[in-house]
Design an enzyme around this catalytic site. Structure first.
Site, PDB file in Angstrom:
ATOM      1  N   ARG A 172      39.073  44.071  42.657  1.00  0.00           N
ATOM      2  CA  ARG A 172      38.088  43.190  43.298  1.00  0.00           C
ATOM      3  C   ARG A 172      38.577  42.813  44.672  1.00  0.00           C
ATOM      4  NH1 ARG A 172      35.886  37.997  40.194  1.00  0.00           N
ATOM      5  NH2 ARG A 172      37.929  37.261  40.793  1.00  0.00           N
ATOM      6  N   THR A 197      35.113  39.440  49.226  1.00  0.00           N
ATOM      7  CA  THR A 197      33.704  39.655  48.845  1.00  0.00           C
ATOM      8  C   THR A 197      33.489  39.558  47.334  1.00  0.00           C
ATOM      9  OG1 THR A 197      34.007  42.031  48.540  1.00  0.00           O
ATOM     10  CG2 THR A 197      33.464  41.285  50.770  1.00  0.00           C
ATOM     11  N   ASP A 251      44.785  35.165  36.575  1.00  0.00           N
ATOM     12  CA  ASP A 251      44.647  36.573  36.958  1.00  0.00           C
ATOM     13  C   ASP A 251      45.289  37.445  35.873  1.00  0.00           C
ATOM     14  OD1 ASP A 251      45.318  39.191  38.107  1.00  0.00           O
ATOM     15  OD2 ASP A 251      44.584  38.331  39.979  1.00  0.00           O
ATOM     16  N   ASP A 253      47.943  40.135  37.005  1.00  0.00           N
ATOM     17  CA  ASP A 253      49.209  39.529  37.421  1.00  0.00           C
ATOM     18  C   ASP A 253      49.990  38.998  36.225  1.00  0.00           C
ATOM     19  OD1 ASP A 253      48.864  40.103  40.066  1.00  0.00           O
ATOM     20  OD2 ASP A 253      48.100  38.124  40.612  1.00  0.00           O
TER      21      ASP A 253
HETATM   22  C1  PRP Z   1      40.192  41.672  37.362  1.00  0.00           C
HETATM   23  C2  PRP Z   1      39.837  41.986  35.919  1.00  0.00           C
HETATM   24  C3  PRP Z   1      38.539  42.694  36.058  1.00  0.00           C
HETATM   25  C4  PRP Z   1      37.891  42.008  37.220  1.00  0.00           C
HETATM   26  C5  PRP Z   1      36.850  41.065  36.704  1.00  0.00           C
HETATM   27  O1  PRP Z   1      40.716  42.778  37.985  1.00  0.00           O
HETATM   28  O2  PRP Z   1      40.816  42.717  35.254  1.00  0.00           O
HETATM   29  O3  PRP Z   1      38.661  44.081  36.285  1.00  0.00           O
HETATM   30  O4  PRP Z   1      38.922  41.297  37.903  1.00  0.00           O
HETATM   31  O5  PRP Z   1      36.162  40.476  37.748  1.00  0.00           O
HETATM   32  P1  PRP Z   1      34.610  40.763  38.015  1.00  0.00           P
HETATM   33  O6  PRP Z   1      33.906  40.656  36.700  1.00  0.00           O
HETATM   34  O7  PRP Z   1      34.228  39.652  38.962  1.00  0.00           O
HETATM   35  O8  PRP Z   1      34.481  42.115  38.638  1.00  0.00           O
HETATM   36  P2  PRP Z   1      41.318  42.724  39.475  1.00  0.00           P
HETATM   37  O9  PRP Z   1      40.263  43.074  40.465  1.00  0.00           O
HETATM   38  O10 PRP Z   1      42.018  41.411  39.677  1.00  0.00           O
HETATM   39  O11 PRP Z   1      42.323  43.927  39.477  1.00  0.00           O
HETATM   40  P3  PRP Z   1      43.679  44.157  38.653  1.00  0.00           P
HETATM   41  O12 PRP Z   1      43.284  44.374  37.207  1.00  0.00           O
HETATM   42  O13 PRP Z   1      44.218  45.370  39.270  1.00  0.00           O
HETATM   43  O14 PRP Z   1      44.557  42.946  38.824  1.00  0.00           O
HETATM   44  N1  URA Z   2      39.853  38.463  37.222  1.00  0.00           N
HETATM   45  C1  URA Z   2      40.856  37.845  36.580  1.00  0.00           C
HETATM   46  O1  URA Z   2      41.913  38.455  36.343  1.00  0.00           O
HETATM   47  N2  URA Z   2      40.694  36.567  36.209  1.00  0.00           N
HETATM   48  C2  URA Z   2      39.564  35.898  36.439  1.00  0.00           C
HETATM   49  O2  URA Z   2      39.477  34.713  36.054  1.00  0.00           O
HETATM   50  C3  URA Z   2      38.518  36.543  37.112  1.00  0.00           C
HETATM   51  C4  URA Z   2      38.681  37.840  37.478  1.00  0.00           C
END
Ligand code: PRP
Ligand code: URA
Length: 209
Positions: A104, A108, A200, A203
């Site tokens: 994400r 944005t 997150d 993380d």
């Molecule tokens: C997080 C999570 C989802 C997304 C959800 O991933 O694991 O994939 O955010 O958010 P959304 O419903 O608003 O799209 P992130 O983009 O943080 O990536 P990562 O898993 O690599 O940390």
């Molecule tokens: N992605 C995450 O990992 N946590 C949230 O709360 C939203 C999006």
């Protein structure tokens, strides 16, 4: 409209509370996500079709049940979806695994695609798309869009924590997709994080940031 189900099994609810705690460290977080994913696999596979087969028990011939129908593929949305794969494979060990890499954009909140590697026969498989978090729904919608463009027709989405906004968006974009979650939370905050959520997920799973 596809099914929306909060899997409220006591073991799942208890374990979800453990990983929501901000002091839960990486090791325990990872282990408990794995356990929840395994328990969720039990529920999301509940409607897998069975057929009768004839077998020989030590006592004679008998007609018994065996799984039939589509083979399974588990599709984690990277990174955080990776944390749910092993738990699901414990119950569905013959499943293939395809990866969809999305992150994400922090400003944005729109998902950005960076990696896709899928089994060749996804059109013939029952797909379980897994990601711990369904926040705005953008990532799940984009992942399912690209799976459908490659021929997938039979998709279930499995997450740990969801926000009402994400559930609504995913249902509107993909009304044929069943959604399973361990927790339906209150809302998103201004930064697009689920509240109360668990922070997150990527993380916390990988110990980054
Ligand atoms: C997080 C999570 C989802 C997304 C959800 O991933 O694991 O994939 O955010 O958010 P959304 O419903 O608003 O799209 P992130 O983009 O943080 O990536 P990562 O898993 O690599 O940390
Ligand atoms: N992605 C995450 O990992 N946590 C949230 O709360 C939203 C999006």
């Amino acid at each position: 409209m596809g099914k929306f189900q909060v899997i409220d099994h006591p073991l799942i609810q208890h374990k979800l509370t453990i990983i929501r705690e901000k002091n839960c460290g990486t090791k325990v977080f990872r282990e408990v996500v794995d356990e929840i994913a395994m328990l969720m696999a039990y529920e999301v596979s509940r409607d897998m079709p069975l057929e009768d087969i004839e077998i020989e028990t030590p006592m004679g011939t008998s007609v018994q049940k065996t799984l039939t129908g589509k083979k399974v593929a588990i599709i984690p949305i990277l990174r955080a979806g990776i944390g749910m794969v092993d738990g699901m494979l414990e119950l569905i060990p013959a499943a293939k695994v395809g990866h969809v890499g999305l992150y994400r954009d922090h400003d944005t909140l729109e998902p950005v695609e960076y990696f896709v590697k899928l089994p060749a026969d996804i059109a013939e498989r029952q797909l379980f798309v897994v990601d711990p978090m369904l926040a705005t729904g953008g990532s799940a919608i984009m992942a399912i869009d690209l799976l459908k463009r490659r021929g997938a027709t039979n998709i279930k989405f499995v997450c740990l924590v969801s926000a009402p906004e994400g559930v609504k968006a995913l249902q509107e974009a993909h009304p044929d997709v069943d959604i399973y979650t361990a927790g339906l939370d209150e809302k998103l905050n201004e930064e697009g994080y689920i509240v109360p959520g668990l922070g997150d997920a990527g993380d916390r799973l990988f110990g980054t940031k």
